[in-house]
Design a protein around this motif. Structure first.
Motif, mmCIF file in Angstrom:
data_model
loop_
_atom_site.group_PDB
_atom_site.id
_atom_site.type_symbol
_atom_site.label_atom_id
_atom_site.label_comp_id
_atom_site.label_asym_id
_atom_site.label_seq_id
_atom_site.Cartn_x
_atom_site.Cartn_y
_atom_site.Cartn_z
ATOM 1 N N THR A 90 11.376 1.072 -8.636
ATOM 2 C CA THR A 90 9.954 0.756 -8.748
ATOM 3 C C THR A 90 9.161 1.961 -9.240
ATOM 4 O OG1 THR A 90 10.064 -0.910 -6.992
ATOM 5 C CG2 THR A 90 7.898 0.038 -7.473
ATOM 6 N N LEU A 91 9.447 3.117 -8.656
ATOM 7 C CA LEU A 91 8.744 4.336 -9.067
ATOM 8 C C LEU A 91 9.138 4.737 -10.490
ATOM 9 C CD1 LEU A 91 9.125 6.321 -5.734
ATOM 10 C CD2 LEU A 91 7.012 5.348 -6.649
ATOM 11 N N ARG A 92 10.383 4.530 -10.833
ATOM 12 C CA ARG A 92 10.847 4.847 -12.190
ATOM 13 C C ARG A 92 10.120 3.968 -13.214
ATOM 14 N NH1 ARG A 92 15.818 4.331 -11.047
ATOM 15 N NH2 ARG A 92 16.228 6.520 -10.507
ATOM 16 N N GLU A 93 9.980 2.672 -12.888
ATOM 17 C CA GLU A 93 9.260 1.755 -13.772
ATOM 18 C C GLU A 93 7.780 2.126 -13.895
ATOM 19 O OE1 GLU A 93 9.848 -2.086 -12.117
ATOM 20 O OE2 GLU A 93 12.019 -2.095 -12.456
ATOM 21 N N SER A 94 7.274 2.844 -12.892
ATOM 22 C CA SER A 94 5.868 3.248 -12.887
ATOM 23 C C SER A 94 5.656 4.624 -13.494
ATOM 24 C CB SER A 94 5.335 3.226 -11.450
ATOM 25 O OG SER A 94 5.461 1.938 -10.887
ATOM 26 N N GLY A 95 6.715 5.213 -14.057
ATOM 27 C CA GLY A 95 6.571 6.452 -14.805
ATOM 28 C C GLY A 95 7.080 7.705 -14.136
ATOM 29 N N ILE A 96 7.617 7.601 -12.913
ATOM 30 C CA ILE A 96 8.157 8.782 -12.243
ATOM 31 C C ILE A 96 9.560 9.054 -12.787
ATOM 32 C CG2 ILE A 96 8.802 9.821 -10.032
ATOM 33 C CD1 ILE A 96 5.788 9.391 -10.392
ATOM 34 N N THR A 97 9.786 10.260 -13.247
ATOM 35 C CA THR A 97 11.089 10.616 -13.822
ATOM 36 C C THR A 97 11.828 11.666 -13.013
ATOM 37 O OG1 THR A 97 10.018 12.270 -15.239
ATOM 38 C CG2 THR A 97 10.329 10.065 -16.169
ATOM 39 N N ASN A 98 11.110 12.383 -12.164
ATOM 40 C CA ASN A 98 11.716 13.448 -11.368
ATOM 41 C C ASN A 98 11.535 13.110 -9.890
ATOM 42 O OD1 ASN A 98 12.524 15.783 -10.078
ATOM 43 N ND2 ASN A 98 11.451 17.167 -11.475
ATOM 44 N N PHE A 99 12.638 12.998 -9.163
ATOM 45 C CA PHE A 99 12.579 12.590 -7.765
ATOM 46 C C PHE A 99 12.949 13.707 -6.799
ATOM 47 C CE2 PHE A 99 13.158 8.707 -10.210
ATOM 48 C CZ PHE A 99 12.179 7.894 -9.672
ATOM 49 N N GLU A 100 12.920 14.939 -7.276
ATOM 50 C CA GLU A 100 13.281 16.051 -6.402
ATOM 51 C C GLU A 100 12.253 16.274 -5.289
ATOM 52 O OE1 GLU A 100 11.400 19.762 -9.024
ATOM 53 O OE2 GLU A 100 13.576 19.473 -8.927
ATOM 54 N N ASP A 101 11.035 15.750 -5.466
ATOM 55 C CA ASP A 101 9.990 15.923 -4.452
ATOM 56 C C ASP A 101 9.869 14.724 -3.527
ATOM 57 O OD1 ASP A 101 9.240 18.470 -5.309
ATOM 58 O OD2 ASP A 101 7.889 17.663 -6.827
ATOM 59 N N VAL A 115 0.831 -1.199 0.000
ATOM 60 C CA VAL A 115 0.000 0.000 0.000
ATOM 61 C C VAL A 115 0.867 1.252 0.000
ATOM 62 C CG1 VAL A 115 -1.773 1.306 1.241
ATOM 63 C CG2 VAL A 115 -1.888 -1.188 1.180
ATOM 64 N N GLY A 116 1.965 1.211 0.746
ATOM 65 C CA GLY A 116 2.837 2.376 0.845
ATOM 66 C C GLY A 116 3.395 2.829 -0.483
ATOM 67 N N ILE A 117 3.884 1.891 -1.303
ATOM 68 C CA ILE A 117 4.508 2.273 -2.567
ATOM 69 C C ILE A 117 3.470 2.804 -3.545
ATOM 70 C CG2 ILE A 117 4.401 -0.057 -3.562
ATOM 71 C CD1 ILE A 117 7.191 2.588 -4.044
ATOM 72 N N HIS A 118 2.264 2.226 -3.543
ATOM 73 C CA HIS A 118 1.199 2.740 -4.409
ATOM 74 C C HIS A 118 0.764 4.139 -3.970
ATOM 75 C CE1 HIS A 118 -0.028 -0.350 -7.353
ATOM 76 N NE2 HIS A 118 0.484 -1.216 -6.487
ATOM 77 N N THR A 119 0.777 4.390 -2.670
ATOM 78 C CA THR A 119 0.380 5.711 -2.174
ATOM 79 C C THR A 119 1.435 6.751 -2.512
ATOM 80 O OG1 THR A 119 -0.808 4.622 -0.360
ATOM 81 C CG2 THR A 119 -0.388 6.981 -0.145
ATOM 82 N N VAL A 120 2.703 6.410 -2.334
ATOM 83 C CA VAL A 120 3.787 7.318 -2.728
ATOM 84 C C VAL A 120 3.680 7.645 -4.214
ATOM 85 C CG1 VAL A 120 6.289 7.513 -3.043
ATOM 86 C CG2 VAL A 120 5.368 6.610 -0.888
ATOM 87 N N LEU A 121 3.430 6.627 -5.023
ATOM 88 C CA LEU A 121 3.310 6.817 -6.466
ATOM 89 C C LEU A 121 2.183 7.787 -6.799
ATOM 90 C CD1 LEU A 121 3.947 6.084 -9.419
ATOM 91 C CD2 LEU A 121 2.441 4.083 -9.152
ATOM 92 N N GLN A 122 1.010 7.594 -6.222
ATOM 93 C CA GLN A 122 -0.122 8.471 -6.532
ATOM 94 C C GLN A 122 0.135 9.905 -6.071
ATOM 95 O OE1 GLN A 122 -4.119 7.176 -5.684
ATOM 96 N NE2 GLN A 122 -3.734 5.071 -6.330
ATOM 97 N N LEU A 123 0.729 10.068 -4.909
ATOM 98 C CA LEU A 123 1.028 11.419 -4.418
ATOM 99 C C LEU A 123 1.995 12.142 -5.353
ATOM 100 C CD1 LEU A 123 1.365 10.650 -0.610
ATOM 101 C CD2 LEU A 123 -0.331 12.195 -1.617
ATOM 102 N N LEU A 124 3.036 11.454 -5.787
ATOM 103 C CA LEU A 124 3.996 12.075 -6.702
ATOM 104 C C LEU A 124 3.335 12.399 -8.044
ATOM 105 C CD1 LEU A 124 7.184 9.915 -5.996
ATOM 106 C CD2 LEU A 124 6.798 12.287 -5.300
ATOM 107 N N GLN A 125 2.494 11.493 -8.525
ATOM 108 C CA GLN A 125 1.788 11.734 -9.784
ATOM 109 C C GLN A 125 0.884 12.958 -9.691
ATOM 110 O OE1 GLN A 125 -0.068 7.882 -10.198
ATOM 111 N NE2 GLN A 125 1.423 7.192 -11.725
ATOM 112 N N GLN A 126 0.371 13.212 -8.496
ATOM 113 C CA GLN A 126 -0.540 14.338 -8.300
ATOM 114 C C GLN A 126 0.180 15.630 -7.930
ATOM 115 O OE1 GLN A 126 -3.886 13.311 -5.713
ATOM 116 N NE2 GLN A 126 -3.869 11.218 -6.494
#
Length: 274
Positions: A47-58, A16-27
């Motif tokens: 994992t986040l990179r594979e899910s489409g996150i490209t910027n990790f400054e946040d 649940v944690g990784i999916h929540t982090v992903l959605q927050l970053l996407q938003q």
């Protein structure tokens, strides 16, 4: 507003944690997340990179454990909200129930105390249906957020830990919460897309069905909910003004037997289902 809103997600390596982090970053939120060990940081980034996150400054990582005070003040500093998702989940039931109860209860209290000290607006705590309906006869009963599992009933240590941890959180709010707000999410069995090899708790059951280890269908059914919906519910509960002080069951309609799951897996793997 989202760019200036900082959210702590505890347990960033969990399903649940990784999916929540992903959605927050996407938003567009800024996110802190806790890991028990920095050794898993690269795994989460990949994992986040594979899910489409490209910027990790946040995204910022903090090392913190539910059994220690170390790291929590730093993790929650300047946060507007805390989503406390981390909780001990055993591979097997422990011989001593306190091996689960103490870290679940004390971990929740550590997070609440740190959040209050830091001036956080609201904590959203991930509890479980285990804290709601495991000592109530389900026959002709419609479960609601008013129901509680009896911690003194003959229940497994994991179930008992969820009841005690959630009750301790509500008791803290009554006695020490002050301006801090609390909302609790009580999901049933969580499943859904696996990202980065981070699996749900129910995966062992699903594997047993797939591998033919489970050859009969037990006389019970259970609820299920998609992990993406659970993550979304946490974010909605974080923001909605009327969610303060509330518990929310997270479930789909209906329930499932082992046979139903086996039939669904058969259809999907045989090419006859979509």
């Amino acid at each position: 507003m989202k760019k200036s809103t900082l959210v702590l997600v505890t347990g960033g390596t969990g399903f649940v944690g990784i999916h929540t982090v992903l959605q927050l970053l996407q938003q567009g939120y800024k996110v802190n997340t806790t890991l028990r060990s920095f050794s898993r940081k690269d795994e989460i980034l990949n994992t986040l990179r594979e899910s489409g996150i490209t910027n990790f400054e946040d995204l910022t990582f903090f090392e913190a454990n539910l059994t220690s005070d170390t790291g929590w003040d730093e993790a929650v500093k300047d946060c507007d909200y805390v989503l406390h998702i981390a909780s001990p989940v055993p591979a097997i039931q422990p011989k001593d129930e306190n091996d689960l109860i103490i870290p679940a209860r004390d971990g929740a209290l550590r997070v609440l105390k740190a959040a209050k000290k830091a001036g956080v607006r609201r904590v959203v705590l991930t509890s479980s249906f285990a804290a709601v309906g495991y000592s109530i006869d389900p026959k002709n009963h419609i479960f609601t957020e008013e129901d509680w599992t009896d911690e003194n009933a003959p229940i497994e240590p994991y179930i008992k830990s969820k009841v005690i941890a959630e009750k301790a959180a509500w008791d803290f709010m009554k006695s020490e919460g002050g301006d801090l707000e609390l909302t609790v999410i009580n999901p049933v069995g969580i499943t859904g897309p696996v990202i980065g090899g981070i699996y749900p708790v129910v995966q062992d059951l699903l594997n047993s069905i797939i591998e033919g280890v489970v050859k009969e269908t037990p006389l019970f059914t259970f609820g299920a909910v998609d992990v993406r919906d659970v993550a979304d519910i946490h974010i909605k509960a974080m923001l909605h003004p009327d969610a303060n002080g509330q518990r929310f069951l997270a479930t789909t309609s209906g329930s499932f037997a082992i046979y139903d799951i086996a039939e669904l897996i058969k259809k999907r793997t045989s090419g006859n289902g979509k």
